[in-house]
Design an enzyme around this catalytic site. Sequence first.
Site, PDB file in Angstrom:
ATOM      1  N   LYS A 172      32.593  79.366  20.575  1.00  0.00           N
ATOM      2  CA  LYS A 172      31.822  78.337  19.856  1.00  0.00           C
ATOM      3  C   LYS A 172      32.080  78.409  18.344  1.00  0.00           C
ATOM      4  O   LYS A 172      32.317  77.404  17.698  1.00  0.00           O
ATOM      5  CB  LYS A 172      30.314  78.494  20.119  1.00  0.00           C
ATOM      6  CG  LYS A 172      29.929  78.464  21.585  1.00  0.00           C
ATOM      7  CD  LYS A 172      28.434  78.632  21.783  1.00  0.00           C
ATOM      8  CE  LYS A 172      27.865  79.958  21.323  1.00  0.00           C
ATOM      9  NZ  LYS A 172      28.304  81.143  22.117  1.00  0.00           N
ATOM     10  N   ARG A 221      19.283  76.722  22.660  1.00  0.00           N
ATOM     11  CA  ARG A 221      19.563  77.829  23.577  1.00  0.00           C
ATOM     12  C   ARG A 221      18.504  77.953  24.664  1.00  0.00           C
ATOM     13  O   ARG A 221      18.586  78.845  25.502  1.00  0.00           O
ATOM     14  CB  ARG A 221      19.556  79.118  22.767  1.00  0.00           C
ATOM     15  CG  ARG A 221      20.894  79.802  22.682  1.00  0.00           C
ATOM     16  CD  ARG A 221      20.696  81.002  21.787  1.00  0.00           C
ATOM     17  NE  ARG A 221      21.740  81.953  21.932  1.00  0.00           N
ATOM     18  CZ  ARG A 221      22.761  82.041  21.081  1.00  0.00           C
ATOM     19  NH1 ARG A 221      22.878  81.217  20.087  1.00  0.00           N
ATOM     20  NH2 ARG A 221      23.645  82.986  21.256  1.00  0.00           N
ATOM     21  N   ARG A 264      36.198  91.875  18.912  1.00  0.00           N
ATOM     22  CA  ARG A 264      36.025  90.993  17.758  1.00  0.00           C
ATOM     23  C   ARG A 264      35.623  91.755  16.483  1.00  0.00           C
ATOM     24  O   ARG A 264      34.830  92.685  16.529  1.00  0.00           O
ATOM     25  CB  ARG A 264      34.920  89.986  18.099  1.00  0.00           C
ATOM     26  CG  ARG A 264      34.525  89.116  16.935  1.00  0.00           C
ATOM     27  CD  ARG A 264      33.591  88.043  17.359  1.00  0.00           C
ATOM     28  NE  ARG A 264      32.377  88.531  17.988  1.00  0.00           N
ATOM     29  CZ  ARG A 264      31.447  87.744  18.479  1.00  0.00           C
ATOM     30  NH1 ARG A 264      31.595  86.443  18.437  1.00  0.00           N
ATOM     31  NH2 ARG A 264      30.364  88.244  19.027  1.00  0.00           N
ATOM     32  N   ARG A 298      29.989  93.313  14.589  1.00  0.00           N
ATOM     33  CA  ARG A 298      28.575  92.997  14.737  1.00  0.00           C
ATOM     34  C   ARG A 298      27.873  94.066  15.566  1.00  0.00           C
ATOM     35  O   ARG A 298      28.413  94.515  16.563  1.00  0.00           O
ATOM     36  CB  ARG A 298      28.419  91.629  15.432  1.00  0.00           C
ATOM     37  CG  ARG A 298      28.441  90.480  14.461  1.00  0.00           C
ATOM     38  CD  ARG A 298      28.525  89.137  15.101  1.00  0.00           C
ATOM     39  NE  ARG A 298      27.665  88.902  16.248  1.00  0.00           N
ATOM     40  CZ  ARG A 298      27.642  87.741  16.913  1.00  0.00           C
ATOM     41  NH1 ARG A 298      28.411  86.739  16.511  1.00  0.00           N
ATOM     42  NH2 ARG A 298      26.860  87.582  17.953  1.00  0.00           N
ATOM     43  N   ARG A 330      23.043  90.019  26.429  1.00  0.00           N
ATOM     44  CA  ARG A 330      23.255  88.665  25.890  1.00  0.00           C
ATOM     45  C   ARG A 330      23.713  87.713  27.001  1.00  0.00           C
ATOM     46  O   ARG A 330      23.293  86.553  27.043  1.00  0.00           O
ATOM     47  CB  ARG A 330      24.282  88.706  24.751  1.00  0.00           C
ATOM     48  CG  ARG A 330      23.693  89.311  23.475  1.00  0.00           C
ATOM     49  CD  ARG A 330      24.772  89.741  22.499  1.00  0.00           C
ATOM     50  NE  ARG A 330      25.603  88.662  22.033  1.00  0.00           N
ATOM     51  CZ  ARG A 330      26.768  88.839  21.402  1.00  0.00           C
ATOM     52  NH1 ARG A 330      27.228  90.070  21.188  1.00  0.00           N
ATOM     53  NH2 ARG A 330      27.455  87.812  20.994  1.00  0.00           N
TER      54      ARG A 330
HETATM   55  P1  AP5 Z   1      33.763  83.364  19.001  1.00  0.00           P
HETATM   56  O1  AP5 Z   1      34.316  82.066  18.527  1.00  0.00           O
HETATM   57  O2  AP5 Z   1      33.215  84.312  17.985  1.00  0.00           O
HETATM   58  O3  AP5 Z   1      32.708  83.114  20.177  1.00  0.00           O
HETATM   59  P2  AP5 Z   1      31.202  82.597  20.119  1.00  0.00           P
HETATM   60  O4  AP5 Z   1      31.008  81.722  21.320  1.00  0.00           O
HETATM   61  O5  AP5 Z   1      30.897  82.002  18.773  1.00  0.00           O
HETATM   62  O6  AP5 Z   1      30.481  83.972  20.346  1.00  0.00           O
HETATM   63  P3  AP5 Z   1      29.200  84.621  19.691  1.00  0.00           P
HETATM   64  O7  AP5 Z   1      29.194  86.040  20.165  1.00  0.00           O
HETATM   65  O8  AP5 Z   1      29.148  84.419  18.210  1.00  0.00           O
HETATM   66  O9  AP5 Z   1      28.086  83.816  20.376  1.00  0.00           O
HETATM   67  P4  AP5 Z   1      26.644  84.199  20.591  1.00  0.00           P
HETATM   68  O10 AP5 Z   1      26.150  82.922  21.139  1.00  0.00           O
HETATM   69  O11 AP5 Z   1      26.354  85.404  21.407  1.00  0.00           O
HETATM   70  O12 AP5 Z   1      26.183  84.663  19.130  1.00  0.00           O
HETATM   71  P5  AP5 Z   1      25.297  83.971  18.003  1.00  0.00           P
HETATM   72  O13 AP5 Z   1      25.812  84.431  16.705  1.00  0.00           O
HETATM   73  O14 AP5 Z   1      25.146  82.514  18.252  1.00  0.00           O
HETATM   74  O15 AP5 Z   1      34.916  84.075  19.865  1.00  0.00           O
HETATM   75  C1  AP5 Z   1      34.761  85.401  20.344  1.00  0.00           C
HETATM   76  C2  AP5 Z   1      36.101  86.164  20.190  1.00  0.00           C
HETATM   77  O16 AP5 Z   1      37.055  85.587  21.070  1.00  0.00           O
HETATM   78  C3  AP5 Z   1      36.698  86.073  18.779  1.00  0.00           C
HETATM   79  O17 AP5 Z   1      37.255  87.304  18.459  1.00  0.00           O
HETATM   80  C4  AP5 Z   1      37.772  84.993  18.889  1.00  0.00           C
HETATM   81  O18 AP5 Z   1      38.856  85.253  18.016  1.00  0.00           O
HETATM   82  C5  AP5 Z   1      38.198  85.108  20.356  1.00  0.00           C
HETATM   83  N1  AP5 Z   1      38.534  83.805  20.918  1.00  0.00           N
HETATM   84  C6  AP5 Z   1      37.874  82.626  20.750  1.00  0.00           C
HETATM   85  N2  AP5 Z   1      38.478  81.634  21.436  1.00  0.00           N
HETATM   86  C7  AP5 Z   1      39.535  82.205  22.073  1.00  0.00           C
HETATM   87  C8  AP5 Z   1      40.559  81.723  22.943  1.00  0.00           C
HETATM   88  N3  AP5 Z   1      40.611  80.434  23.325  1.00  0.00           N
HETATM   89  N4  AP5 Z   1      41.477  82.593  23.404  1.00  0.00           N
HETATM   90  C9  AP5 Z   1      41.450  83.903  23.046  1.00  0.00           C
HETATM   91  N5  AP5 Z   1      40.527  84.436  22.205  1.00  0.00           N
HETATM   92  C10 AP5 Z   1      39.574  83.590  21.743  1.00  0.00           C
HETATM   93  O19 AP5 Z   1      23.864  84.618  18.286  1.00  0.00           O
HETATM   94  C11 AP5 Z   1      23.593  85.982  18.039  1.00  0.00           C
HETATM   95  C12 AP5 Z   1      22.129  86.266  18.354  1.00  0.00           C
HETATM   96  O20 AP5 Z   1      21.283  85.488  17.475  1.00  0.00           O
HETATM   97  C13 AP5 Z   1      21.648  85.906  19.772  1.00  0.00           C
HETATM   98  O21 AP5 Z   1      21.934  86.920  20.695  1.00  0.00           O
HETATM   99  C14 AP5 Z   1      20.147  85.708  19.520  1.00  0.00           C
HETATM  100  O22 AP5 Z   1      19.472  86.931  19.437  1.00  0.00           O
HETATM  101  C15 AP5 Z   1      20.111  85.037  18.144  1.00  0.00           C
HETATM  102  N6  AP5 Z   1      20.128  83.562  18.209  1.00  0.00           N
HETATM  103  C16 AP5 Z   1      21.085  82.728  17.710  1.00  0.00           C
HETATM  104  N7  AP5 Z   1      20.780  81.454  17.958  1.00  0.00           N
HETATM  105  C17 AP5 Z   1      19.598  81.464  18.626  1.00  0.00           C
HETATM  106  C18 AP5 Z   1      18.774  80.445  19.205  1.00  0.00           C
HETATM  107  N8  AP5 Z   1      19.098  79.142  19.116  1.00  0.00           N
HETATM  108  N9  AP5 Z   1      17.637  80.815  19.839  1.00  0.00           N
HETATM  109  C19 AP5 Z   1      17.278  82.119  19.920  1.00  0.00           C
HETATM  110  N10 AP5 Z   1      18.018  83.134  19.426  1.00  0.00           N
HETATM  111  C20 AP5 Z   1      19.170  82.809  18.781  1.00  0.00           C
END
Ligand code: AP5
Length: 221
Positions: free
Chosen positions: A13, A88, A127, A161, A172
């Site tokens: 994402k 979410r 990552r 992270r 997660r």
């Molecule tokens: P990346 O692009 O970083 O993936 P992502 O989907 O953004 O993953 P996140 O871990 O950031 O998502 P998340 O939803 O757990 O975390 P968030 O910060 O939102 O890609 C991952 C890796 O793969 C990278 O190294 C990339 O290079 C590689 N990659 C990408 N595409 C690829 C491809 N096609 N091929 C090969 N490699 C690839 O949330 C963190 C925390 O915040 C949550 O756990 C929660 O506690 C809180 N939070 C955030 N939003 C909310 C909400 N709305 N409600 C409640 N809690 C929330």
Amino acid sequence: MELILLGPPGAGKGTQSKLLETRYGVAQISTGDMLRAEVKAGTPIGLEAKSIMDAGKLVSDDILIRMIGERIKRPDCAKGFILDGFPRTVPQAEALDKLLHEQAVDLDAVIELKVDEAILVERISGRYSCAKCGEGYHDKFKQPKTPGVCDACGGTEFIRRPDDKAETVHARLEAYNAQTAPILPYYRARGRLFTVDGMAEMDEVEAQIEAVLRGLGVAAA
Ligand code: AP5
């Protein structure tokens, strides 16, 4: 353009929303990044969120809905936005509908990035990012061109992270399956949901998303 990128942790994402931000000239809004900024600044929200995030659980709907309500009213969202990490939960999706309705804005699409769980764990555990500018890298899939030097800013310090530890990744994924996956039928029922293969190469995933947007008549900037 008003777009939601939906998918489990590590689905890509953040990677895709940053590419689309440049190409479509709209704001990228990552609730994970917003919460991490609150944690870093030691604000009351950050203090409340830190232990929840470190445990791989979801922060309360109230906090997130308030944060997004304020964020999408900022001037950089005038041409639209890409939401990464919000909504979410079903209550967050319902609250977003209300916020968009108040601003007389229509959601163009919700794009789901579909990726198998074993691949997600590999992606998340490899990552890291530049400590100075935040540019993202991966041990296997995306390394800096010069080892140890950030392509974007020349920084030489990198960070991982705290919630990317293997045991937290499983929590997660559980939170995604239990609380976030139920919003897929919510958007499917509204005819807004499109699914792309998130396991393809990064530029191929980008091309699939752009094809969906083209099909909806959304043009790049
Ligand atoms: P990346 O692009 O970083 O993936 P992502 O989907 O953004 O993953 P996140 O871990 O950031 O998502 P998340 O939803 O757990 O975390 P968030 O910060 O939102 O890609 C991952 C890796 O793969 C990278 O190294 C990339 O290079 C590689 N990659 C990408 N595409 C690829 C491809 N096609 N091929 C090969 N490699 C690839 O949330 C963190 C925390 O915040 C949550 O756990 C929660 O506690 C809180 N939070 C955030 N939003 C909310 C909400 N709305 N409600 C409640 N809690 C929330």
